[in-house]
Scaffold this motif. Sequence first.
Motif, PDB file in Angstrom:
ATOM      1  N   SER A  96     -11.961 -16.709  -9.170  1.00 37.19           N
ATOM      2  CA  SER A  96     -12.498 -15.686 -10.068  1.00 37.19           C
ATOM      3  C   SER A  96     -11.344 -15.002 -10.781  1.00 37.19           C
ATOM      4  CB  SER A  96     -13.313 -14.641  -9.298  1.00 37.19           C
ATOM      5  OG  SER A  96     -14.419 -15.229  -8.630  1.00 37.19           O
ATOM      6  N   ILE A  97     -11.602 -14.546 -12.002  1.00 34.50           N
ATOM      7  CA  ILE A  97     -10.634 -13.771 -12.769  1.00 34.50           C
ATOM      8  C   ILE A  97     -11.185 -12.360 -12.937  1.00 34.50           C
ATOM      9  CG2 ILE A  97      -9.370 -13.567 -14.934  1.00 34.50           C
ATOM     10  CD1 ILE A  97      -8.546 -15.952 -13.270  1.00 34.50           C
ATOM     11  N   ARG A  98     -10.341 -11.381 -12.671  1.00 33.49           N
ATOM     12  CA  ARG A  98     -10.774  -9.979 -12.702  1.00 33.49           C
ATOM     13  C   ARG A  98      -9.905  -9.162 -13.641  1.00 33.49           C
ATOM     14  NH1 ARG A  98     -10.243  -7.339  -7.044  1.00 33.49           N
ATOM     15  NH2 ARG A  98      -8.183  -6.658  -7.687  1.00 33.49           N
TER      16      ARG A  98
ATOM     17  N   PHE B 292       5.621  -2.541 -15.893  1.00 32.25           N
ATOM     18  CA  PHE B 292       4.786  -3.632 -15.409  1.00 32.25           C
ATOM     19  C   PHE B 292       4.853  -3.724 -13.889  1.00 32.25           C
ATOM     20  CE2 PHE B 292       5.788  -4.799 -19.769  1.00 32.25           C
ATOM     21  CZ  PHE B 292       4.541  -5.187 -20.243  1.00 32.25           C
ATOM     22  N   SER B 293       3.764  -4.193 -13.315  1.00 28.71           N
ATOM     23  CA  SER B 293       3.723  -4.448 -11.876  1.00 28.71           C
ATOM     24  C   SER B 293       3.037  -5.785 -11.633  1.00 28.71           C
ATOM     25  CB  SER B 293       2.983  -3.325 -11.135  1.00 28.71           C
ATOM     26  OG  SER B 293       1.617  -3.288 -11.516  1.00 28.71           O
ATOM     27  N   PHE B 294       3.121  -6.261 -10.390  1.00 23.74           N
ATOM     28  CA  PHE B 294       2.599  -7.577 -10.056  1.00 23.74           C
ATOM     29  C   PHE B 294       1.722  -7.476  -8.807  1.00 23.74           C
ATOM     30  CE2 PHE B 294       6.616  -7.879 -12.266  1.00 23.74           C
ATOM     31  CZ  PHE B 294       6.273  -8.685 -13.339  1.00 23.74           C
ATOM     32  N   PRO B 295       0.435  -7.144  -9.011  1.00 17.23           N
ATOM     33  CA  PRO B 295      -0.461  -6.936  -7.878  1.00 17.23           C
ATOM     34  C   PRO B 295      -0.626  -8.201  -7.032  1.00 17.23           C
ATOM     35  CG  PRO B 295      -1.422  -6.114  -9.924  1.00 17.23           C
ATOM     36  CD  PRO B 295      -0.228  -6.922 -10.302  1.00 17.23           C
TER      37      PRO B 295
ATOM     38  N   ILE C 137      -6.157 -10.176 -12.836  1.00 22.11           N
ATOM     39  CA  ILE C 137      -5.896 -10.677 -11.485  1.00 22.11           C
ATOM     40  C   ILE C 137      -6.735 -11.914 -11.203  1.00 22.11           C
ATOM     41  CG2 ILE C 137      -6.226 -10.139  -9.030  1.00 22.11           C
ATOM     42  CD1 ILE C 137      -5.511  -7.236  -9.710  1.00 22.11           C
ATOM     43  N   GLY C 138      -6.135 -12.885 -10.538  1.00 21.33           N
ATOM     44  CA  GLY C 138      -6.861 -14.055 -10.064  1.00 21.33           C
ATOM     45  C   GLY C 138      -7.207 -13.903  -8.598  1.00 21.33           C
ATOM     46  N   GLU C 139      -8.478 -14.110  -8.260  1.00 23.08           N
ATOM     47  CA  GLU C 139      -8.936 -14.045  -6.872  1.00 23.08           C
ATOM     48  C   GLU C 139      -9.216 -15.460  -6.368  1.00 23.08           C
ATOM     49  OE1 GLU C 139     -11.343  -9.785  -7.329  1.00 23.08           O
ATOM     50  OE2 GLU C 139     -12.420 -11.630  -6.839  1.00 23.08           O
ATOM     51  N   PHE C 140      -8.699 -15.796  -5.184  1.00 20.31           N
ATOM     52  CA  PHE C 140      -8.871 -17.125  -4.607  1.00 20.31           C
ATOM     53  C   PHE C 140      -9.681 -17.007  -3.312  1.00 20.31           C
ATOM     54  CE2 PHE C 140      -4.983 -16.840  -7.046  1.00 20.31           C
ATOM     55  CZ  PHE C 140      -5.074 -17.938  -7.889  1.00 20.31           C
TER      56      PHE C 140
ATOM     57  N   PRO D  69     -13.280 -14.280   2.939  1.00 19.27           N
ATOM     58  CA  PRO D  69     -11.971 -13.647   2.742  1.00 19.27           C
ATOM     59  C   PRO D  69     -11.350 -14.205   1.471  1.00 19.27           C
ATOM     60  CG  PRO D  69     -11.833 -15.324   4.439  1.00 19.27           C
ATOM     61  CD  PRO D  69     -13.286 -15.232   4.058  1.00 19.27           C
ATOM     62  N   TYR D  70     -10.453 -13.455   0.864  1.00 17.87           N
ATOM     63  CA  TYR D  70      -9.806 -13.922  -0.347  1.00 17.87           C
ATOM     64  C   TYR D  70      -8.405 -13.316  -0.469  1.00 17.87           C
ATOM     65  CZ  TYR D  70     -10.982  -9.373  -2.466  1.00 17.87           C
ATOM     66  OH  TYR D  70     -11.092  -8.034  -2.748  1.00 17.87           O
ATOM     67  N   VAL D  71      -7.580 -13.960  -1.268  1.00 19.60           N
ATOM     68  CA  VAL D  71      -6.274 -13.425  -1.633  1.00 19.60           C
ATOM     69  C   VAL D  71      -6.253 -13.282  -3.143  1.00 19.60           C
ATOM     70  CG1 VAL D  71      -5.059 -14.368   0.359  1.00 19.60           C
ATOM     71  CG2 VAL D  71      -5.249 -15.736  -1.725  1.00 19.60           C
ATOM     72  N   PHE D  72      -5.368 -12.440  -3.656  1.00 25.05           N
ATOM     73  CA  PHE D  72      -5.307 -12.251  -5.101  1.00 25.05           C
ATOM     74  C   PHE D  72      -3.876 -12.022  -5.556  1.00 25.05           C
ATOM     75  CE2 PHE D  72      -5.991  -7.985  -3.387  1.00 25.05           C
ATOM     76  CZ  PHE D  72      -5.094  -7.203  -4.103  1.00 25.05           C
ATOM     77  N   VAL D  73      -3.624 -12.359  -6.801  1.00 21.84           N
ATOM     78  CA  VAL D  73      -2.320 -12.152  -7.418  1.00 21.84           C
ATOM     79  C   VAL D  73      -2.535 -11.994  -8.916  1.00 21.84           C
ATOM     80  CG1 VAL D  73      -1.877 -14.615  -7.727  1.00 21.84           C
ATOM     81  CG2 VAL D  73       0.054 -13.024  -7.600  1.00 21.84           C
TER      82      VAL D  73
END
Length: 288
Positions: A67-69, A170-173, A106-109, A121-125
């Motif tokens: 998913s893209i958020r 800028f930040s990198f969530p 953000i991309g959610e995996f 459960p998921y991870v995101f970056v």
Amino acid sequence: MKFTKFTGLLFVFMAIPFLTFAQDWHVGAFLGISNYSGDLTEQRVDLKYTRPALGLLVRKDINRYLSIRGAFTWGIVAAADSTNSSKALVARNLSFRSNVFEGSLIGEFNFMDLDEKGFTPYVFVGVAGFGFDPMARDQSGNWIRLRPLGTEGQALPQYPTRQPYDLFSFSFPFGAGLKAILSDKWTLGFEIGLRPTTTDYLDDVSTNYVDQNTLLAYRGQKSVDMAYRGDEVTGKLTPGTYPADGTKRGSPDHKDWYAFSGFTITYRLGASSGWGKVKSARCPVLRP
């Protein structure tokens, strides 16, 4: 009239993709907390200065696992040397507070098929841009914006390599979480997310003290007062005097971080996901 018809047709054509795939879109909100890590903390996240955070988000399901958020989130970051255990930090006696306004992509995996299992459960970056504006209370209790004071000699001719820092960075969530379907329309989630940034001035502290007289001549007494707060300490420590030019004030080797953690609630647009009907749709097991 022709213009009105053209506008209507254009709107319909633009809306077709959205209406057709509306079940893949979600809108929602974030409610949680914000934290800070930087020159005024002794550990990665100082829970003593946990502050509220709120946000709005839009999520697009690319497939079952990705998913893209897009989101806009507001939070507060803060810290103070006075609550640290290190005597050196307590004696420095600096403090700050800042609003953070973040826009992120953000991309959610997902580890599992959410519609089939009902949770995953998921991870995101991702990547984000954020605005900030560090402030601190003076001895009278008034909130003072720190950047205009140039507390580390920014833009002074005696320190040509120090320029005023940008209030946008800028930040990198990145992080992890858990989602669970509440109904065909609603999904509840919880996540913990860290944000390393490209600035070391989220807290207005980065390098060394500059000459007191130079700072006084160019920026005034208020800049001197807010650059060094060691003369205001109370309790067991003896108030100090303004340090010599070049004395360490912060650590430029490490950029500041902030964190947003909390709950998300999202509403699925368009048709339902079909969750809850999966079992009834499966073929029956044939027994001899």
